[in-house]
Design a protein around this motif. Structure first.
Motif, mmCIF file in Angstrom:
data_model
loop_
_atom_site.group_PDB
_atom_site.id
_atom_site.type_symbol
_atom_site.label_atom_id
_atom_site.label_comp_id
_atom_site.label_asym_id
_atom_site.label_seq_id
_atom_site.Cartn_x
_atom_site.Cartn_y
_atom_site.Cartn_z
ATOM 1 N N ARG A 191 0.838 -1.191 0.000
ATOM 2 C CA ARG A 191 0.000 0.000 0.000
ATOM 3 C C ARG A 191 0.876 1.245 0.000
ATOM 4 O O ARG A 191 1.984 1.250 0.529
ATOM 5 N N VAL A 192 0.343 2.304 -0.582
ATOM 6 C CA VAL A 192 1.018 3.601 -0.594
ATOM 7 C C VAL A 192 0.088 4.592 0.097
ATOM 8 O O VAL A 192 -0.767 5.218 -0.549
ATOM 9 N N PRO A 193 0.220 4.765 1.406
ATOM 10 C CA PRO A 193 -0.696 5.649 2.137
ATOM 11 C C PRO A 193 -0.510 7.113 1.738
ATOM 12 O O PRO A 193 0.624 7.572 1.553
ATOM 13 N N PRO A 194 -1.587 7.871 1.598
ATOM 14 C CA PRO A 194 -1.464 9.297 1.281
ATOM 15 C C PRO A 194 -0.581 10.045 2.274
ATOM 16 O O PRO A 194 0.178 10.953 1.893
ATOM 17 N N ARG A 195 -0.644 9.666 3.531
ATOM 18 C CA ARG A 195 0.176 10.350 4.534
ATOM 19 C C ARG A 195 1.662 10.189 4.228
ATOM 20 O O ARG A 195 2.450 11.130 4.405
ATOM 21 N N ALA A 196 2.064 9.011 3.766
ATOM 22 C CA ALA A 196 3.475 8.791 3.433
ATOM 23 C C ALA A 196 3.893 9.678 2.262
ATOM 24 O O ALA A 196 5.007 10.215 2.250
ATOM 25 N N LEU A 197 3.008 9.827 1.284
ATOM 26 C CA LEU A 197 3.324 10.695 0.149
ATOM 27 C C LEU A 197 3.480 12.143 0.604
ATOM 28 O O LEU A 197 4.381 12.856 0.152
ATOM 29 N N ARG A 198 2.620 12.593 1.498
ATOM 30 C CA ARG A 198 2.709 13.968 1.991
ATOM 31 C C ARG A 198 3.952 14.188 2.841
ATOM 32 O O ARG A 198 4.676 15.177 2.686
ATOM 33 N N ASP A 199 4.207 13.238 3.757
ATOM 34 C CA ASP A 199 5.241 13.464 4.762
ATOM 35 C C ASP A 199 6.639 13.075 4.313
ATOM 36 O O ASP A 199 7.623 13.700 4.738
ATOM 37 N N THR A 200 6.765 12.044 3.471
ATOM 38 C CA THR A 200 8.105 11.558 3.124
ATOM 39 C C THR A 200 8.490 11.802 1.668
ATOM 40 O O THR A 200 9.614 11.501 1.285
ATOM 41 N N CYS A 201 7.557 12.332 0.882
ATOM 42 C CA CYS A 201 7.870 12.680 -0.509
ATOM 43 C C CYS A 201 7.715 14.179 -0.742
ATOM 44 O O CYS A 201 8.586 14.823 -1.318
ATOM 45 N N GLY A 202 6.599 14.717 -0.308
ATOM 46 C CA GLY A 202 6.374 16.143 -0.471
ATOM 47 C C GLY A 202 6.165 16.535 -1.918
ATOM 48 O O GLY A 202 5.807 15.720 -2.773
ATOM 49 N N ASP A 203 6.401 17.803 -2.206
ATOM 50 C CA ASP A 203 6.174 18.344 -3.545
ATOM 51 C C ASP A 203 7.372 18.040 -4.439
ATOM 52 O O ASP A 203 8.322 18.814 -4.533
ATOM 53 N N ILE A 204 7.319 16.936 -5.112
ATOM 54 C CA ILE A 204 8.453 16.454 -5.916
ATOM 55 C C ILE A 204 8.597 17.256 -7.211
ATOM 56 O O ILE A 204 7.628 17.810 -7.727
ATOM 57 N N VAL A 205 9.812 17.300 -7.737
ATOM 58 C CA VAL A 205 10.080 17.961 -9.014
ATOM 59 C C VAL A 205 9.664 17.041 -10.157
ATOM 60 O O VAL A 205 10.084 15.884 -10.214
ATOM 61 N N LEU A 206 8.857 17.564 -11.073
ATOM 62 C CA LEU A 206 8.472 16.807 -12.273
ATOM 63 C C LEU A 206 9.136 17.338 -13.530
ATOM 64 O O LEU A 206 9.099 16.683 -14.575
ATOM 65 N N ALA A 207 9.723 18.519 -13.457
ATOM 66 C CA ALA A 207 10.494 19.053 -14.583
ATOM 67 C C ALA A 207 11.622 19.893 -14.011
ATOM 68 O O ALA A 207 11.368 20.887 -13.331
ATOM 69 N N ARG A 208 12.836 19.467 -14.275
ATOM 70 C CA ARG A 208 13.991 20.222 -13.794
ATOM 71 C C ARG A 208 14.332 21.326 -14.791
ATOM 72 O O ARG A 208 14.146 21.181 -15.993
ATOM 73 N N ARG A 209 14.817 22.413 -14.244
ATOM 74 C CA ARG A 209 15.189 23.549 -15.075
ATOM 75 C C ARG A 209 16.245 23.124 -16.105
ATOM 76 O O ARG A 209 17.259 22.533 -15.766
ATOM 77 N N GLY A 210 15.967 23.385 -17.366
ATOM 78 C CA GLY A 210 16.913 23.064 -18.424
ATOM 79 C C GLY A 210 16.770 21.665 -18.985
ATOM 80 O O GLY A 210 17.365 21.348 -20.020
#
Length: 304
Positions: A191-210
């Motif tokens: 399982r991938v709990p929503p809390r784990a995504l919020r607390d241990t991943c956060g706002d991840i980068v989907l496009a890096r500059r350049g």
């Protein structure tokens, strides 16, 4: 949670042409190739060359030579991520217009400084991408309400709260099937709990500059485009799989089955990296070793 089960089994090996293949790469490629062959399935080679500043044609040529020497065979033509930039842009545009992305101008130093600032005694949290982003730029720059397309001179981050809200009840059912094992022995239905995504991943980068994309975005889009049903990779990427499952749900993509495997380490217990030229496959070839020797060195059974 759902997983792709369509036949035939399709495995892939997706190296970056930024250095020589080492024993760890050989172990991963052979593990996936053996699994595909045992299932009577397909094996694909994908070149992850989005980092154009570091990718080199000679390294790509070396990858093919090493894999062929090891006895691997793959379908052609080979997919290169550098040819897939329009697909990545389309996906980013869709997420942007849904209000799930925001622009970020923070440098690595900015993030480290924010994470080390006093937070009521809390320790900085590390996730699959390192320090979990503190959300500094959330709401700072114009969004899709005033800009129809995202800016190209800044990174783009996924707003985790907005992403989970967009999934609604589906966020509680995120998960994947693990055929191998994670670093803590995790296997089976994960399982991938929503809390784990919020607390241990956060706002991840989907496009890096350049670059115009990121590993997380490109890998899920490429796996879906190639019909990959089984992903074989090191246990160091187990934590990233929860991010990939989230993106697959947001983008309406199938979820492959995953097989995370042990890492090949040096005498000091450190996982191998491309700087470990002494364990480069090309050097073993030059020293007269055989593919069977490589299998023994990595603990794999002899080729059938």
């Amino acid at each position: 949670m759902c997983c792709a089960t369509a036949e035939p089994v399709t495995e892939r090996f997706a190296p970056s042409p930024t250095g020589p293949l080492h024993l760890g790469h050989a172990f991963s490629a052979l593990t996936g190739f053996d699994a595909a062959r045992a299932a009577g399935g397909r094996f694909l080679l994908r070149i992850e060359d989005i980092d154009r500043a570091r990718a080199r044609p000679e390294w790509e040529a070396g990858i093919s030579e090493d894999l062929a020497w090891l006895g691997l065979r793959w379908e052609t033509p080979v997919l290169r991520q550098s040819d897939r930039l329009p697909a990545y842009r389309d996906a980013l545009l869709g997420l942007w217009r849904r209000g799930l992305l925001y622009s970020c101008s923070c440098t690595r130093r900015d993030i480290e400084a924010a994470a080390s600032a006093p937070q009521e005694g809390a320790e900085p949290v590390h996730g699959p991408d390192g320090l979990v982003y503190p959300g500094t730029c959330r709401g700072r720059w114009p969004g899709p309400d005033t800009q129809d397309s995202p800016p190209e001179d800044m990174a783009l981050r996924l707003s985790m709260p907005e992403a989970l809200a967009a999934l609604g009840e589906r966020a509680e059912r995120l998960g994947f099937r693990e055929l191998g094992a994670g670093p803590g022995g995790e296997t089976g239905e994960i399982r991938v709990p929503p809390r784990a995504l919020r607390d241990t991943c956060g706002d991840i980068v989907l496009a890096r500059r350049g670059l115009g994309t990121s590993y997380h975005l490109s890998v899920v889009l490429d796996d879906a485009a190639q019909g990959v049903t089984h992903v074989t990779r090191g246990e160091d990427l187990f934590g990233a799989t929860q991010i990939h499952v989230l993106l697959q749900a947001l983008l309406g993509l199938p979820v492959p089955r995953y097989r995370h495997h042990r890492l090949i380490r040096d005498a000091a217990g450190r996982r191998l990296a491309k700087r470990d030229d002494a364990r480069a496959i090309r050097l073993y070839r030059e020293e007269g070793l055989s593919p069977a020797d490589i299998r023994r060195m990595t603990g794999l059974p002899a080729a059938p």
